[in-house]
Design a protein around this motif. Structure first.
Motif, PDB file in Angstrom:
ATOM      1  N   ASP A  72       0.854  -1.186   0.000  1.00 37.20           N
ATOM      2  CA  ASP A  72       0.000   0.000   0.000  1.00 37.20           C
ATOM      3  C   ASP A  72       0.892   1.239   0.000  1.00 37.20           C
ATOM      4  O   ASP A  72       0.947   1.988   0.980  1.00 37.20           O
ATOM      5  CB  ASP A  72      -0.933  -0.001   1.210  1.00 37.20           C
ATOM      6  CG  ASP A  72      -2.032   1.062   1.131  1.00 37.20           C
ATOM      7  OD1 ASP A  72      -1.958   1.914   0.219  1.00 37.20           O
ATOM      8  OD2 ASP A  72      -2.941   1.050   1.974  1.00 37.20           O
ATOM      9  N   PRO A  73       1.633   1.475  -1.103  1.00 39.05           N
ATOM     10  CA  PRO A  73       2.589   2.574  -1.112  1.00 39.05           C
ATOM     11  C   PRO A  73       1.962   3.944  -0.910  1.00 39.05           C
ATOM     12  O   PRO A  73       2.591   4.837  -0.348  1.00 39.05           O
ATOM     13  CB  PRO A  73       3.254   2.448  -2.497  1.00 39.05           C
ATOM     14  CG  PRO A  73       2.331   1.607  -3.306  1.00 39.05           C
ATOM     15  CD  PRO A  73       1.646   0.692  -2.350  1.00 39.05           C
ATOM     16  N   TYR A  86       2.289  -8.422   8.566  1.00 34.10           N
ATOM     17  CA  TYR A  86       1.937  -9.725   7.981  1.00 34.10           C
ATOM     18  C   TYR A  86       0.442  -9.923   8.196  1.00 34.10           C
ATOM     19  O   TYR A  86      -0.017 -10.095   9.328  1.00 34.10           O
ATOM     20  CB  TYR A  86       2.727 -10.850   8.647  1.00 34.10           C
ATOM     21  CG  TYR A  86       2.388 -12.234   8.135  1.00 34.10           C
ATOM     22  CD1 TYR A  86       3.184 -12.862   7.181  1.00 34.10           C
ATOM     23  CD2 TYR A  86       1.285 -12.938   8.612  1.00 34.10           C
ATOM     24  CE1 TYR A  86       2.892 -14.141   6.716  1.00 34.10           C
ATOM     25  CE2 TYR A  86       0.973 -14.208   8.156  1.00 34.10           C
ATOM     26  CZ  TYR A  86       1.779 -14.803   7.214  1.00 34.10           C
ATOM     27  OH  TYR A  86       1.484 -16.067   6.755  1.00 34.10           O
ATOM     28  N   TYR A  87      -0.301  -9.873   7.100  1.00 33.44           N
ATOM     29  CA  TYR A  87      -1.757 -10.019   7.178  1.00 33.44           C
ATOM     30  C   TYR A  87      -2.143 -11.492   7.098  1.00 33.44           C
ATOM     31  O   TYR A  87      -1.852 -12.167   6.113  1.00 33.44           O
ATOM     32  CB  TYR A  87      -2.437  -9.243   6.051  1.00 33.44           C
ATOM     33  CG  TYR A  87      -2.650  -7.795   6.386  1.00 33.44           C
ATOM     34  CD1 TYR A  87      -3.867  -7.338   6.885  1.00 33.44           C
ATOM     35  CD2 TYR A  87      -1.614  -6.875   6.239  1.00 33.44           C
ATOM     36  CE1 TYR A  87      -4.061  -6.006   7.214  1.00 33.44           C
ATOM     37  CE2 TYR A  87      -1.797  -5.538   6.567  1.00 33.44           C
ATOM     38  CZ  TYR A  87      -3.020  -5.116   7.051  1.00 33.44           C
ATOM     39  OH  TYR A  87      -3.200  -3.795   7.383  1.00 33.44           O
ATOM     40  N   ALA A  88      -2.832 -11.964   8.125  1.00 31.23           N
ATOM     41  CA  ALA A  88      -3.415 -13.295   8.098  1.00 31.23           C
ATOM     42  C   ALA A  88      -4.810 -13.261   7.481  1.00 31.23           C
ATOM     43  O   ALA A  88      -5.258 -14.244   6.887  1.00 31.23           O
ATOM     44  CB  ALA A  88      -3.483 -13.873   9.505  1.00 31.23           C
ATOM     45  N   TYR A  89      -5.467 -12.101   7.614  1.00 31.65           N
ATOM     46  CA  TYR A  89      -6.876 -12.004   7.229  1.00 31.65           C
ATOM     47  C   TYR A  89      -7.187 -10.540   6.971  1.00 31.65           C
ATOM     48  O   TYR A  89      -6.796  -9.666   7.763  1.00 31.65           O
ATOM     49  CB  TYR A  89      -7.724 -12.536   8.389  1.00 31.65           C
ATOM     50  CG  TYR A  89      -9.213 -12.627   8.182  1.00 31.65           C
ATOM     51  CD1 TYR A  89      -9.786 -13.737   7.561  1.00 31.65           C
ATOM     52  CD2 TYR A  89     -10.055 -11.629   8.657  1.00 31.65           C
ATOM     53  CE1 TYR A  89     -11.159 -13.836   7.409  1.00 31.65           C
ATOM     54  CE2 TYR A  89     -11.431 -11.722   8.510  1.00 31.65           C
ATOM     55  CZ  TYR A  89     -11.974 -12.833   7.880  1.00 31.65           C
ATOM     56  OH  TYR A  89     -13.342 -12.940   7.737  1.00 31.65           O
ATOM     57  N   THR A  94      -8.598 -14.614   3.212  1.00 29.60           N
ATOM     58  CA  THR A  94      -7.639 -15.382   4.000  1.00 29.60           C
ATOM     59  C   THR A  94      -6.293 -15.477   3.293  1.00 29.60           C
ATOM     60  O   THR A  94      -6.228 -15.770   2.103  1.00 29.60           O
ATOM     61  CB  THR A  94      -8.174 -16.804   4.246  1.00 29.60           C
ATOM     62  OG1 THR A  94      -9.344 -16.727   5.063  1.00 29.60           O
ATOM     63  CG2 THR A  94      -7.141 -17.691   4.933  1.00 29.60           C
ATOM     64  N   ASN A  95      -5.228 -15.242   4.039  1.00 34.11           N
ATOM     65  CA  ASN A  95      -3.886 -15.561   3.563  1.00 34.11           C
ATOM     66  C   ASN A  95      -3.697 -17.064   3.767  1.00 34.11           C
ATOM     67  O   ASN A  95      -3.642 -17.552   4.891  1.00 34.11           O
ATOM     68  CB  ASN A  95      -2.850 -14.764   4.362  1.00 34.11           C
ATOM     69  CG  ASN A  95      -1.422 -15.068   3.954  1.00 34.11           C
ATOM     70  OD1 ASN A  95      -1.154 -15.967   3.157  1.00 34.11           O
ATOM     71  ND2 ASN A  95      -0.484 -14.321   4.525  1.00 34.11           N
ATOM     72  N   GLU A  96      -3.604 -17.820   2.680  1.00 34.85           N
ATOM     73  CA  GLU A  96      -3.521 -19.270   2.785  1.00 34.85           C
ATOM     74  C   GLU A  96      -2.304 -19.713   3.591  1.00 34.85           C
ATOM     75  O   GLU A  96      -2.347 -20.752   4.264  1.00 34.85           O
ATOM     76  CB  GLU A  96      -3.496 -19.891   1.388  1.00 34.85           C
ATOM     77  CG  GLU A  96      -4.803 -19.721   0.615  1.00 34.85           C
ATOM     78  CD  GLU A  96      -5.982 -20.387   1.301  1.00 34.85           C
ATOM     79  OE1 GLU A  96      -5.809 -21.522   1.801  1.00 34.85           O
ATOM     80  OE2 GLU A  96      -7.064 -19.785   1.344  1.00 34.85           O
ATOM     81  N   LEU A  97      -1.222 -18.936   3.543  1.00 37.55           N
ATOM     82  CA  LEU A  97      -0.034 -19.294   4.327  1.00 37.55           C
ATOM     83  C   LEU A  97      -0.308 -19.222   5.818  1.00 37.55           C
ATOM     84  O   LEU A  97       0.337 -19.912   6.605  1.00 37.55           O
ATOM     85  CB  LEU A  97       1.131 -18.365   3.975  1.00 37.55           C
ATOM     86  CG  LEU A  97       1.837 -18.594   2.649  1.00 37.55           C
ATOM     87  CD1 LEU A  97       2.962 -17.586   2.489  1.00 37.55           C
ATOM     88  CD2 LEU A  97       2.393 -20.009   2.558  1.00 37.55           C
ATOM     89  N   ALA A  98      -1.245 -18.377   6.217  1.00 35.70           N
ATOM     90  CA  ALA A  98      -1.534 -18.216   7.636  1.00 35.70           C
ATOM     91  C   ALA A  98      -2.150 -19.467   8.248  1.00 35.70           C
ATOM     92  O   ALA A  98      -2.129 -19.637   9.466  1.00 35.70           O
ATOM     93  CB  ALA A  98      -2.452 -17.019   7.855  1.00 35.70           C
ATOM     94  N   LYS A  99      -2.683 -20.346   7.411  1.00 35.65           N
ATOM     95  CA  LYS A  99      -3.204 -21.610   7.941  1.00 35.65           C
ATOM     96  C   LYS A  99      -2.092 -22.405   8.617  1.00 35.65           C
ATOM     97  O   LYS A  99      -2.341 -23.150   9.570  1.00 35.65           O
ATOM     98  CB  LYS A  99      -3.842 -22.427   6.827  1.00 35.65           C
ATOM     99  CG  LYS A  99      -5.101 -21.789   6.250  1.00 35.65           C
ATOM    100  CD  LYS A  99      -5.674 -22.622   5.112  1.00 35.65           C
ATOM    101  CE  LYS A  99      -6.945 -21.998   4.557  1.00 35.65           C
ATOM    102  NZ  LYS A  99      -7.507 -22.777   3.428  1.00 35.65           N
ATOM    103  N   LYS A 100      -0.869 -22.231   8.128  1.00 33.37           N
ATOM    104  CA  LYS A 100       0.293 -22.874   8.738  1.00 33.37           C
ATOM    105  C   LYS A 100       1.042 -21.913   9.654  1.00 33.37           C
ATOM    106  O   LYS A 100       1.473 -22.293  10.740  1.00 33.37           O
ATOM    107  CB  LYS A 100       1.249 -23.380   7.660  1.00 33.37           C
ATOM    108  CG  LYS A 100       2.506 -24.031   8.212  1.00 33.37           C
ATOM    109  CD  LYS A 100       3.424 -24.509   7.093  1.00 33.37           C
ATOM    110  CE  LYS A 100       4.704 -25.128   7.652  1.00 33.37           C
ATOM    111  NZ  LYS A 100       5.613 -25.578   6.551  1.00 33.37           N
ATOM    112  N   PHE A 222      -2.841  -7.227   0.048  1.00 34.79           N
ATOM    113  CA  PHE A 222      -2.309  -7.281   1.401  1.00 34.79           C
ATOM    114  C   PHE A 222      -1.900  -8.706   1.781  1.00 34.79           C
ATOM    115  O   PHE A 222      -0.835  -8.920   2.348  1.00 34.79           O
ATOM    116  CB  PHE A 222      -3.343  -6.755   2.402  1.00 34.79           C
ATOM    117  CG  PHE A 222      -3.477  -5.260   2.397  1.00 34.79           C
ATOM    118  CD1 PHE A 222      -2.957  -4.507   3.435  1.00 34.79           C
ATOM    119  CD2 PHE A 222      -4.121  -4.603   1.367  1.00 34.79           C
ATOM    120  CE1 PHE A 222      -3.069  -3.124   3.439  1.00 34.79           C
ATOM    121  CE2 PHE A 222      -4.246  -3.219   1.350  1.00 34.79           C
ATOM    122  CZ  PHE A 222      -3.717  -2.476   2.383  1.00 34.79           C
ATOM    123  N   VAL A 223      -2.754  -9.675   1.479  1.00 32.62           N
ATOM    124  CA  VAL A 223      -2.437 -11.047   1.869  1.00 32.62           C
ATOM    125  C   VAL A 223      -1.438 -11.691   0.920  1.00 32.62           C
ATOM    126  O   VAL A 223      -0.662 -12.564   1.314  1.00 32.62           O
ATOM    127  CB  VAL A 223      -3.715 -11.894   2.002  1.00 32.62           C
ATOM    128  CG1 VAL A 223      -4.620 -11.329   3.095  1.00 32.62           C
ATOM    129  CG2 VAL A 223      -4.486 -11.979   0.694  1.00 32.62           C
TER     130      VAL A 223
END
Length: 232
Positions: A72-73, A86-89, A94-100, A222-223
């Motif tokens: 978001d410059p 680091y956005y999880a949501y 949903t940030n799929e990486l945040a599941k882990k 963002f995610v």
């Protein structure tokens, strides 16, 4: 879609903000609020703090966290291009990486209907968030201390009030008010942030839901920013 979700449609946002802040008490609204008074759902997240803290520690050890300017410059130029997030949501995305990476935070966000965004915020030593206001008044912001320096601990100024974070303790802030943060310590300040819909009457609440739904189109930038930045 690229852009800033909080700087788009400024005229419409100014009108909605006026409505929201009138419903919130105008200039006399609360600034620093005990979290359980307005966000009792967060008990569930705080109960799992040891697991959440361990997940955030592992995230920071294994992943290079993107800076605000990466995704978001336009808004980062007003706040800080060095603030790491680091956005999880975000806006229901949903940030799929945040599941882990952050299953405890992501599970809470996805199962709590009034949650808008959930993310990790890192201020490295010497990084400043200069005086600013969040452009959208339809949310309140919950902060939960994860790793807080004990030497010259950073704190946030919100209008004329101050809050110093503590590990495992949460607070709700009305960031539509002018605020700033300086980390003059020698260690990073790490917190979890959860944005949730500001409690308001039914009509203002319905307008808020519509405005936030309109912002969903910005969520992927963002995610997605976290997905390609892994330490080797």
């Amino acid at each position: 879609m690229k852009g800033s979700p909080y700087l788009s449609n400024p005229r419409a946002q100014a009108l909605s903000n006026w409505i929201f802040l009138r419903k919130a008490g105008g200039p006399n609204r609360r600034r620093i609020i005990p979290s359980h008074a307005v966000f009792p759902e967060v008990w569930e997240l705080e109960r799992k703090f040891p697991a959440l803290q361990a997940e955030v520690d592992a995230l920071l050890a294994g992943r290079s966290i993107p800076t605000y300017g990466t995704f978001d410059p336009e808004r980062a130029a007003q706040v800080s291009e060095e603030w790491k997030l680091y956005y999880a949501y975000m806006f229901g995305n949903t940030n799929e990486l945040a599941k882990k990476d952050l299953p405890t935070l992501l599970s809470f966000a996805r199962s709590t209907p009034n949650v808008v965004n959930a993310f990790v915020s890192i201020l490295e030593p010497g990084v400043t968030l200069p005086s600013h206001k969040d452009p959208y008044a339809g949310i309140l912001r919950y902060h939960l201390g994860i790793r807080i320096p004990t030497d010259n601990p950073p704190r946030i100024r919100l209008a004329d009030e101050y809050h110093q974070w503590k590990e495992g303790e949460g607070v709700v802030l009305d960031v539509s008010l002018e605020h700033e943060v300086v980390n003059d310590s020698s260690e990073p300040r790490v917190i979890v942030i959860v944005d949730f819909r500001r409690p308001m009457g039914p009509l203002a609440g319905l307008l808020n839901r519509y405005c936030l739904w309109q912002k969903r189109k910005f969520a992927p930038q963002f995610v997605e920013a976290a997905k390609y930045d892994v330490m080797h």
